[in-house]
Motif scaffolding. Structure first.
Motif, PDB file in Angstrom:
ATOM      1  N   TRP A   1      36.234  49.459  39.795  1.00 29.90           N
ATOM      2  CA  TRP A   1      37.394  49.888  39.007  1.00 29.90           C
ATOM      3  C   TRP A   1      36.994  50.152  37.555  1.00 29.90           C
ATOM      4  CZ3 TRP A   1      42.808  50.589  39.471  1.00 29.90           C
ATOM      5  CH2 TRP A   1      43.266  50.620  40.798  1.00 29.90           C
ATOM      6  N   ILE A   2      36.141  49.303  37.018  1.00 32.62           N
ATOM      7  CA  ILE A   2      35.713  49.489  35.632  1.00 32.62           C
ATOM      8  C   ILE A   2      34.925  50.786  35.486  1.00 32.62           C
ATOM      9  CG2 ILE A   2      34.270  48.542  33.789  1.00 32.62           C
ATOM     10  CD1 ILE A   2      34.937  45.737  35.008  1.00 32.62           C
ATOM     11  N   GLU A   3      34.025  51.038  36.417  1.00 33.19           N
ATOM     12  CA  GLU A   3      33.227  52.255  36.348  1.00 33.19           C
ATOM     13  C   GLU A   3      34.095  53.497  36.451  1.00 33.19           C
ATOM     14  OE1 GLU A   3      30.452  51.712  39.509  1.00 33.19           O
ATOM     15  OE2 GLU A   3      28.940  50.770  38.217  1.00 33.19           O
ATOM     16  N   ARG A   4      35.113  53.435  37.302  1.00 32.41           N
ATOM     17  CA  ARG A   4      35.942  54.620  37.556  1.00 32.41           C
ATOM     18  C   ARG A   4      37.051  54.787  36.522  1.00 32.41           C
ATOM     19  NH1 ARG A   4      37.489  53.212  42.182  1.00 32.41           N
ATOM     20  NH2 ARG A   4      39.575  52.492  41.652  1.00 32.41           N
ATOM     21  N   GLU A   5      37.715  53.692  36.153  1.00 28.72           N
ATOM     22  CA  GLU A   5      38.927  53.776  35.332  1.00 28.72           C
ATOM     23  C   GLU A   5      38.671  53.646  33.837  1.00 28.72           C
ATOM     24  OE1 GLU A   5      41.733  54.612  36.680  1.00 28.72           O
ATOM     25  OE2 GLU A   5      40.958  54.516  38.722  1.00 28.72           O
ATOM     26  N   ARG A   6      37.534  53.082  33.456  1.00 23.27           N
ATOM     27  CA  ARG A   6      37.204  52.930  32.035  1.00 23.27           C
ATOM     28  C   ARG A   6      38.306  52.214  31.253  1.00 23.27           C
ATOM     29  NH1 ARG A   6      32.162  53.299  31.017  1.00 23.27           N
ATOM     30  NH2 ARG A   6      32.456  54.269  28.972  1.00 23.27           N
ATOM     31  N   PRO A   7      38.640  50.981  31.602  1.00 22.86           N
ATOM     32  CA  PRO A   7      39.695  50.255  30.898  1.00 22.86           C
ATOM     33  C   PRO A   7      39.261  49.862  29.492  1.00 22.86           C
ATOM     34  CG  PRO A   7      38.553  48.765  32.372  1.00 22.86           C
ATOM     35  CD  PRO A   7      37.988  50.146  32.640  1.00 22.86           C
ATOM     36  N   CYS A   8      40.218  49.401  28.699  1.00 23.72           N
ATOM     37  CA  CYS A   8      39.901  49.003  27.324  1.00 23.72           C
ATOM     38  C   CYS A   8      39.367  47.575  27.261  1.00 23.72           C
ATOM     39  CB  CYS A   8      41.123  49.149  26.419  1.00 23.72           C
ATOM     40  SG  CYS A   8      42.436  47.945  26.729  1.00 23.72           S
ATOM     41  N   ALA A   9      39.530  46.787  28.339  1.00 24.33           N
ATOM     42  CA  ALA A   9      39.074  45.400  28.340  1.00 24.33           C
ATOM     43  C   ALA A   9      39.023  44.893  29.778  1.00 24.33           C
ATOM     44  CB  ALA A   9      40.006  44.520  27.510  1.00 24.33           C
ATOM     45  N   ILE A  10      38.435  43.705  29.958  1.00 22.58           N
ATOM     46  CA  ILE A  10      38.456  42.989  31.229  1.00 22.58           C
ATOM     47  C   ILE A  10      39.349  41.775  31.077  1.00 22.58           C
ATOM     48  CG2 ILE A  10      37.066  41.628  32.837  1.00 22.58           C
ATOM     49  CD1 ILE A  10      34.755  43.521  32.304  1.00 22.58           C
ATOM     50  N   GLY A  11      40.266  41.581  32.025  1.00 18.13           N
ATOM     51  CA  GLY A  11      41.156  40.434  31.960  1.00 18.13           C
ATOM     52  C   GLY A  11      42.481  40.715  32.619  1.00 18.13           C
ATOM     53  N   GLU A  12      43.272  39.796  32.772  1.00 24.49           N
ATOM     54  CA  GLU A  12      43.152  38.484  32.170  1.00 24.49           C
ATOM     55  C   GLU A  12      42.278  37.595  33.050  1.00 24.49           C
ATOM     56  OE1 GLU A  12      46.184  34.976  30.550  1.00 24.49           O
ATOM     57  OE2 GLU A  12      46.979  36.819  31.362  1.00 24.49           O
ATOM     58  N   CYS A  13      41.352  36.905  32.434  1.00 28.45           N
ATOM     59  CA  CYS A  13      40.473  36.016  33.168  1.00 28.45           C
ATOM     60  C   CYS A  13      40.395  34.695  32.399  1.00 28.45           C
ATOM     61  CB  CYS A  13      39.087  36.633  33.330  1.00 28.45           C
ATOM     62  SG  CYS A  13      38.248  37.048  31.781  1.00 28.45           S
ATOM     63  N   GLY A  14      39.677  33.723  32.942  1.00 28.73           N
ATOM     64  CA  GLY A  14      39.531  32.476  32.221  1.00 28.73           C
ATOM     65  C   GLY A  14      39.624  31.256  33.108  1.00 28.73           C
ATOM     66  N   LEU A  15      40.076  30.139  32.506  1.00 28.53           N
ATOM     67  CA  LEU A  15      40.149  28.857  33.189  1.00 28.53           C
ATOM     68  C   LEU A  15      41.489  28.192  32.899  1.00 28.53           C
ATOM     69  CD1 LEU A  15      36.593  27.511  32.227  1.00 28.53           C
ATOM     70  CD2 LEU A  15      37.265  28.552  34.413  1.00 28.53           C
ATOM     71  N   ASP A  16      42.047  27.519  33.907  1.00 27.50           N
ATOM     72  CA  ASP A  16      43.305  26.788  33.752  1.00 27.50           C
ATOM     73  C   ASP A  16      43.150  25.420  34.415  1.00 27.50           C
ATOM     74  OD1 ASP A  16      46.022  25.764  34.152  1.00 27.50           O
ATOM     75  OD2 ASP A  16      46.680  27.755  33.531  1.00 27.50           O
ATOM     76  N   PHE A  17      43.023  24.373  33.594  1.00 26.28           N
ATOM     77  CA  PHE A  17      42.896  23.010  34.088  1.00 26.28           C
ATOM     78  C   PHE A  17      44.213  22.244  33.958  1.00 26.28           C
ATOM     79  CE2 PHE A  17      38.107  23.096  32.862  1.00 26.28           C
ATOM     80  CZ  PHE A  17      37.864  23.950  33.925  1.00 26.28           C
ATOM     81  N   PHE A  18      45.295  22.974  33.725  1.00 25.51           N
ATOM     82  CA  PHE A  18      46.622  22.362  33.607  1.00 25.51           C
ATOM     83  C   PHE A  18      47.360  22.365  34.943  1.00 25.51           C
ATOM     84  CE2 PHE A  18      51.223  22.987  32.898  1.00 25.51           C
ATOM     85  CZ  PHE A  18      51.525  21.786  32.277  1.00 25.51           C
ATOM     86  N   VAL A  19      47.301  23.474  35.664  1.00 31.04           N
ATOM     87  CA  VAL A  19      48.018  23.605  36.929  1.00 31.04           C
ATOM     88  C   VAL A  19      47.291  22.816  38.015  1.00 31.04           C
ATOM     89  CG1 VAL A  19      48.792  25.217  38.704  1.00 31.04           C
ATOM     90  CG2 VAL A  19      48.922  25.864  36.290  1.00 31.04           C
ATOM     91  N   ASP A  20      48.037  21.972  38.735  1.00 30.75           N
ATOM     92  CA  ASP A  20      47.451  21.185  39.816  1.00 30.75           C
ATOM     93  C   ASP A  20      47.018  22.085  40.972  1.00 30.75           C
ATOM     94  OD1 ASP A  20      47.878  18.797  38.471  1.00 30.75           O
ATOM     95  OD2 ASP A  20      49.841  18.462  39.394  1.00 30.75           O
TER      96      ASP A  20
END
Length: 212
Positions: free
Chosen positions: A104-123
């Motif tokens: 998708w990145i190669e084809r669509e050329r977005p302005c950023a990658i995300g939303e990504c990350g870590l969530d240690f709050f939700v069980d």
């Protein structure tokens, strides 16, 4: 779309002209593709433009959401897609989605990658699985020289460690919840801090001190 990682250069003008370089606002994080906006998305965008918000970055949450997000961003000027895999939707992710994301990145050329990350709050969200998807997306951001839109709830130290591990990254830590020391570390790593609605809460005195 503009070149990857870039928004269109605002037109020059005086400080009283809407949308000029002196007063242009960019919303770096709004999930306008969400179904809650289906009845009035156009009106929401119009209100944003009237308020001086000339561009909005729309981050994804799952691979299944990418096609609709692309369609939404094509419907109005000033909407810029970011594609990624959100940690809170871990149950919907599959390892093959990282390969799909590269395509998708190669084809669509977005302005950023995300939303990504870590969530240690939700069980119930497996920490190692979150880490695997996060590292995979950080590597893509490095390879494509794109900024990342990062979710870091109860996980700022782990996010910082992951960013350091990959290196050569930049982006925004969305709705930053951390300490001045963590903020300084992210600043040195080339990251900006996103500050949202919680900043306005009376009880958010620590966050208000950080902003000052």
């Amino acid at each position: 779309h503009p070149a990857a990682g870039q928004l269109e250069e605002p037109q020059r003008g005086d400080a009283t002209t809407p949308g000029t370089a002196l007063n242009m606002l960019i919303d770096s994080h709004c999930h306008l593709d969400a179904s809650e906006f289906d009845p009035d998305r156009t009106a929401v965008i119009e209100r944003a433009r009237a308020a001086g918000v000339q561009a909005q970055v729309v981050p994804a949450v799952t691979a299944a959401s990418w096609p609709k997000l692309r369609e939404v961003c094509q419907q109005a000027p000033g909407l810029y897609p970011a594609y990624g895999l959100h940690p809170m939707f871990l149950a919907e992710h599959r390892p093959g989605h990282l390969d799909q994301l590269r395509d998708w990145i190669e084809r669509e050329r977005p302005c950023a990658i995300g939303e990504c990350g870590l969530d240690f709050f939700v069980d119930g969200l497996d920490a190692q699985a979150q880490q695997d998807y996060f590292i995979g997306q950080l590597k893509l951001a490095r390879d494509f020289d794109l900024p990342v839109i990062v979710h870091a709830r109860r996980a700022v130290d782990a996010v910082i460690a992951s960013i350091r591990r990959i290196g050569g990254l930049r982006g925004v830590v969305h709705s930053f919840p951390g300490s001045p020391e963590q903020a300084a570390q992210l600043d040195k790593l080339g990251f900006l801090l996103g500050l949202g609605g919680p900043l306005t809460y009376d009880r958010a005195q620590r966050l208000q001190r950080l902003v000052r």
